[in-house]
Design a protein around this motif. Structure first.
Motif, short mmCIF file in Angstrom:
data_model
loop_
_atom_site.label_atom_id
_atom_site.label_comp_id
_atom_site.label_asym_id
_atom_site.label_seq_id
_atom_site.Cartn_x
_atom_site.Cartn_y
_atom_site.Cartn_z
N LEU A 70 -2.83 -15.19 -6.28
CA LEU A 70 -2.18 -13.88 -6.23
C LEU A 70 -1.44 -13.78 -4.90
N ASN A 71 -0.23 -13.23 -4.98
CA ASN A 71 0.60 -13.06 -3.78
C ASN A 71 0.87 -11.57 -3.61
N VAL A 72 0.24 -10.97 -2.59
CA VAL A 72 0.43 -9.54 -2.34
C VAL A 72 1.54 -9.29 -1.33
N GLY A 73 2.25 -10.35 -0.91
CA GLY A 73 3.29 -10.17 0.09
C GLY A 73 2.67 -9.73 1.42
N ASN A 74 3.16 -8.60 1.93
CA ASN A 74 2.68 -8.10 3.22
C ASN A 74 1.89 -6.80 3.05
N ALA A 75 1.34 -6.60 1.86
CA ALA A 75 0.70 -5.33 1.52
C ALA A 75 -0.81 -5.40 1.73
N GLY A 76 -1.28 -4.90 2.88
CA GLY A 76 -2.69 -4.99 3.21
C GLY A 76 -3.58 -4.20 2.28
N ALA A 77 -3.20 -2.98 1.93
CA ALA A 77 -4.04 -2.18 1.02
C ALA A 77 -4.14 -2.84 -0.34
N VAL A 78 -3.02 -3.37 -0.83
CA VAL A 78 -3.04 -4.04 -2.14
C VAL A 78 -3.98 -5.25 -2.08
N LEU A 79 -3.91 -6.03 -1.01
CA LEU A 79 -4.81 -7.18 -0.85
C LEU A 79 -6.27 -6.72 -0.93
N ARG A 80 -6.62 -5.72 -0.17
CA ARG A 80 -8.03 -5.32 -0.09
C ARG A 80 -8.52 -4.73 -1.41
N PHE A 81 -7.71 -3.90 -2.05
CA PHE A 81 -8.12 -3.35 -3.34
C PHE A 81 -8.34 -4.48 -4.35
N LEU A 82 -7.42 -5.45 -4.36
CA LEU A 82 -7.49 -6.51 -5.36
C LEU A 82 -8.53 -7.56 -5.02
N MET A 83 -8.94 -7.68 -3.76
CA MET A 83 -10.08 -8.53 -3.44
C MET A 83 -11.32 -8.02 -4.18
N GLY A 84 -11.45 -6.71 -4.28
CA GLY A 84 -12.56 -6.15 -5.04
C GLY A 84 -12.43 -6.47 -6.52
#
Length: 430
Positions: A85-99
């Motif tokens: 998965l590539n979230v680009g530079n979106a930290g919130a998206v990364l953290r939500f999707l890690m869950g």
């Protein structure tokens, strides 16, 4: 691309607020986690929200969109197995999707912004996911991160709130889907509590039950729940609007922004109160904020933890205020796309501002006469820094050139178009 911001004495006109990035990403995720078809009206379009769109589709959601709405058929509790998965530079998206990735067998989040998101640690969430039985491979807490999940177990979970509330939000999205009940205890000083309120609001609209203590330090989450397909409407975005409002405050202006709800749970709504405390002529009625700026502002002290994404715009306004302003309880600004204290203040000094930093404070000695400008400054690939530095450029005596200003698209692609429509003298250059 770079932007040249020239001194602009007057702003005038009316624009509609951008749709909220924070609510858009949460509604898209809630829709993806539902079984059935949801509709999200007026979703934001930015690099962050587009990262969520892209990733939920990679995970199996079906998304169809027109100019008014996004229609999402979700994958429920069963995301598609994807390698990367590539979230680009979106930290919130990364953290939500890690869950969410804990529900998949194995997903690697790749590192495409090594100088920005790639520098940010995620150890607290990694530790919390480990308590659910999820194996996480990582680079000292940083990207690339591989989640080896598939069968996470609920139970008692402890997560630190010291760096970011996004770790807690990730757990709140995930744990209702687990078979077991969960109890989440937050340790340390929880940052950006108001954003947890937004997460809980969206979860409640999605039919999820979570019992939260009043201080958001303890949560009881019944297991075995399902997200319900719903119709959502995204409200106007205060964080992006804060920069436009600050620009109106530091100039001679008559500027109106529509679609900013008075009763919004966005903490950045505090920009309205802050500008009033700075003696900026302002009205807020029927969702319309009207600023009739005269360029004269008074210093103030403000607890920035409740309005993290508006603090840089507030600081930009304070650069031109009479007296010394202090923004405290803002250490979490250091853990964003860049260090939004040290990096931002370094650039402000180049422009001629008189600012000081502490570990968790920004101190601004106002210069009502304006700042010199006439320099090239580095926005550190950070959309909030770009917007705030632009505010300073409008009151500089000589133009500012802001490098790599196209990164404003992370949250507010139309920012410079909106400023131009209000009369700002800004120009893109290669």
């Amino acid at each position: 691309m770079d932007i040249i911001v020239r001194p602009t004495p007057k702003l005038q006109g009316e624009i509609g607020a951008l749709s909220s990035k924070n609510y858009t990403t949460r509604y898209l995720l809630a829709a993806a986690l539902a079984e059935g078809t949801s509709t999200v009206y007026y979703p934001a379009h930015s690099e962050d929200s587009d990262a969520m769109r892209r990733c939920i589709q990679d995970l199996g959601a079906v998304l169809e969109e027109d100019d008014e709405k996004a229609v999402i058929t979700g994958f429920g509790k069963s995301p598609r197995n994807v390698k990367e998965l590539n979230v680009g530079n979106a930290g919130a998206v990364l953290r939500f999707l890690m869950g969410v990735a804990a529900l998949s067998e194995e997903v690697t989040f790749v590192n495409t912004y090594p100088e920005s998101l790639g520098k940010r640690p995620h150890d607290d969430l990694i530790d919390a996911l480990g308590q659910l039985g999820v194996q996480v491979d990582h680079n000292e807490g940083k990207l690339p991160i591989t989640i080896r999940g598939g069968s996470p177990k609920g139970g008692r979970i402890t997560v630190s709130g010291e760096v970011s509330s996004q770790y807690l939000s990730a757990l709140l999205f995930l744990t209702p889907l687990l078979a077991e009940d969960s109890e989440i205890t937050v340790t340390g000083d929880l940052k950006s509590k108001v954003v947890i309120g937004q997460t809980l609001e969206v979860l409640g609209q999605a039919g999820i039950t979570i019992h939260a203590d009043e201080d958001y330090m303890f949560f009881r989450v019944p297991g075995g729940q399902s997200y319900k397909a719903q119709v959502y409407t995204v409200q106007g975005d205060y964080p992006g609007s804060a920069a436009v409002l600050a620009a109106a405050a530091v100039t001679e202006s008559d500027v109106t922004i529509r679609n900013l709800a008075e009763d919004s749970k966005q903490g950045e709504r505090a920009i309205i109160d802050v500008l009033r405390m700075m003696h900026v002529p302002l009205t807020h009625e029927n969702g319309n904020v009207r600023v009739q700026g005269n360029g004269r502002l008074k210093a103030l002290e403000f607890d920035g933890d409740t309005a993290t994404d508006a603090v840089l715009a507030m600081v930009a306004a304070a650069v031109f205020a009479e007296g010394t302003s202090r923004f405290y309880n803002v250490e979490n600004l250091r853990y964003k796309e860049c260090d939004r204290i040290t990096d931002y203040l370094t650039e402000l000094r180049k422009a001629g501002a008189n600012v000081e930093e502490r570990q968790a404070e920004i101190i601004v000695h106002g210069r009502p006469e304006g700042v010199e400008g006439g320099v090239e400054i580095n926005a550190h690939y950070d959309h909030r820094v770009i917007m705030a530095l632009t505010v300073v450029g409008l009151r500089s005596k000589q133009p500012l050139r802001i490098r790599d200003a196209h990164h404003v698209a992370k949250s507010y692609p139309q920012y410079f178009d909106h400023l131009k429509a209000l009369g700002a003298d800004v120009e893109w250059v290669k």
